[in-house]
Design an enzyme around this catalytic site. Sequence first.
Site, short mmCIF file in Angstrom:
data_model
loop_
_atom_site.label_atom_id
_atom_site.label_comp_id
_atom_site.label_asym_id
_atom_site.label_seq_id
_atom_site.Cartn_x
_atom_site.Cartn_y
_atom_site.Cartn_z
N ASP A 12 0.81 -1.17 -0.04
CA ASP A 12 -0.19 -0.06 0.11
C ASP A 12 0.87 1.25 0.07
O ASP A 12 0.65 2.37 0.02
CB ASP A 12 -0.88 0.06 1.10
CG ASP A 12 -0.35 0.04 2.53
OD1 ASP A 12 1.10 0.00 2.46
OD2 ASP A 12 -1.17 -0.20 3.58
N SER A 13 2.23 0.91 0.06
CA SER A 13 3.20 2.12 -0.08
C SER A 13 2.92 2.80 -1.42
O SER A 13 3.15 3.93 -1.78
CB SER A 13 4.52 1.74 -0.13
OG SER A 13 4.52 0.47 -0.81
N ASP A 51 -1.31 -6.30 -0.60
CA ASP A 51 -1.46 -5.50 0.62
C ASP A 51 -2.79 -5.25 1.09
O ASP A 51 -3.52 -4.59 -0.04
CB ASP A 51 -0.63 -4.20 0.77
CG ASP A 51 0.22 -4.07 2.11
OD1 ASP A 51 0.08 -4.83 2.99
OD2 ASP A 51 1.19 -3.36 1.92
N LYS A 79 -1.27 -9.68 2.69
CA LYS A 79 -0.62 -9.12 3.95
C LYS A 79 -1.41 -8.14 4.63
O LYS A 79 -2.09 -7.42 3.91
CB LYS A 79 0.79 -8.42 3.48
CG LYS A 79 1.62 -8.11 4.64
CD LYS A 79 2.94 -7.30 4.29
CE LYS A 79 2.70 -5.85 3.87
NZ LYS A 79 2.44 -4.98 4.85
N GLU A 105 -1.56 -5.99 8.42
CA GLU A 105 -0.77 -5.03 9.52
C GLU A 105 -1.17 -5.64 10.96
O GLU A 105 -2.41 -5.61 11.03
CB GLU A 105 -0.70 -3.65 9.38
CG GLU A 105 0.00 -3.14 7.96
CD GLU A 105 0.18 -1.76 7.65
OE1 GLU A 105 0.77 -1.26 6.98
OE2 GLU A 105 -0.18 -0.95 8.83
N GLU A 120 9.33 -4.28 10.42
CA GLU A 120 9.66 -2.99 10.15
C GLU A 120 9.94 -2.10 11.12
O GLU A 120 9.38 -1.93 12.23
CB GLU A 120 8.54 -2.44 9.24
CG GLU A 120 8.85 -1.10 8.59
CD GLU A 120 7.86 -0.50 7.81
OE1 GLU A 120 7.97 0.92 7.21
OE2 GLU A 120 6.80 -1.06 7.40
#
Length: 294
Positions: free
Chosen positions: A60-61, A99, A129, A131, A198
């Site tokens: 999602d970056s 993501d 993925k 978070e 991270e």
Amino acid sequence: MSATPRITVPQNLSEPLPMTLPRIAEKKRLGEPIVMVTAYDYPSAQVAQEAGVDLVLVGDSGAMTVLGYPSTVPVSTDEMLMLAAAARRGLRTPFLIGDLPFGSYEVSDEQAIATAQRFVKEAGCDAVKLERGGTSVQRAKAIVDSGIPVMGHVGLTPQTATALGGYKAQGRTAAHALGVARDALALQEAGCFAIVFEAIPAAVTEVVVERLEIPVIGIGAGPATDGQVLVFHDLLGIYDGHAPRFAKRFGELKAQMVAGVAEYADEVRAGVFPAPEHTYSIDDDELARFRAEF
């Protein structure tokens, strides 16, 4: 009389085999470093393919590096699916992970499963993925139980960076380090096939990795992880936004891109481009006939 067996012969016998979950686990067992990179479109996926990386994350970056949002939060599921589908078309062998964007899985297990299914069915992702620990552990388990592989993500989680005090390292006190460790163990117990660490102190990572049986992919988490991931635009110097401490640049492509476009602009303005070698010809008789009839 026996029938002739039908055997499909690979077109390119020298091409590596597709990356799979068993092969990822085997890499950890053998101590072979796992290489992961983000990609958000067909050209960047082609680069990842030809460079021989193991895993590709449609992160999602991409909200910031490709779509121009100020953070990862605003990006929608449909936008992420578009990016993931484009990346899929550029890949043959790397394992593709999508993501799940903010707001697409937190409400309920049903919502999480439905979103994950879209990434697999519509974009062709091999896994998804999500978070954090906490309720995300339950969501991860639900998705895994539905038959879709899940990668976890602990430490600095950009979707909830505001709640973490901003984009800064996590786990720098004993209490916070314990929180990171417990989240990682819980995600492993939920069935995640791997976890991203991270912005976590390298010494903390080293301790936690010893307790984990699944691969850990680091980004600013030190060398003790089983692999590393960097954002495509950071490592190649394409994105000129804030560069985190852990984002080593292996190129300065934006400067080269600007220089190339500027040179093109200069040649157009000077009447140098296009030159004869950049144009198409027509037979003289055909040109004469065209002029006569126009």
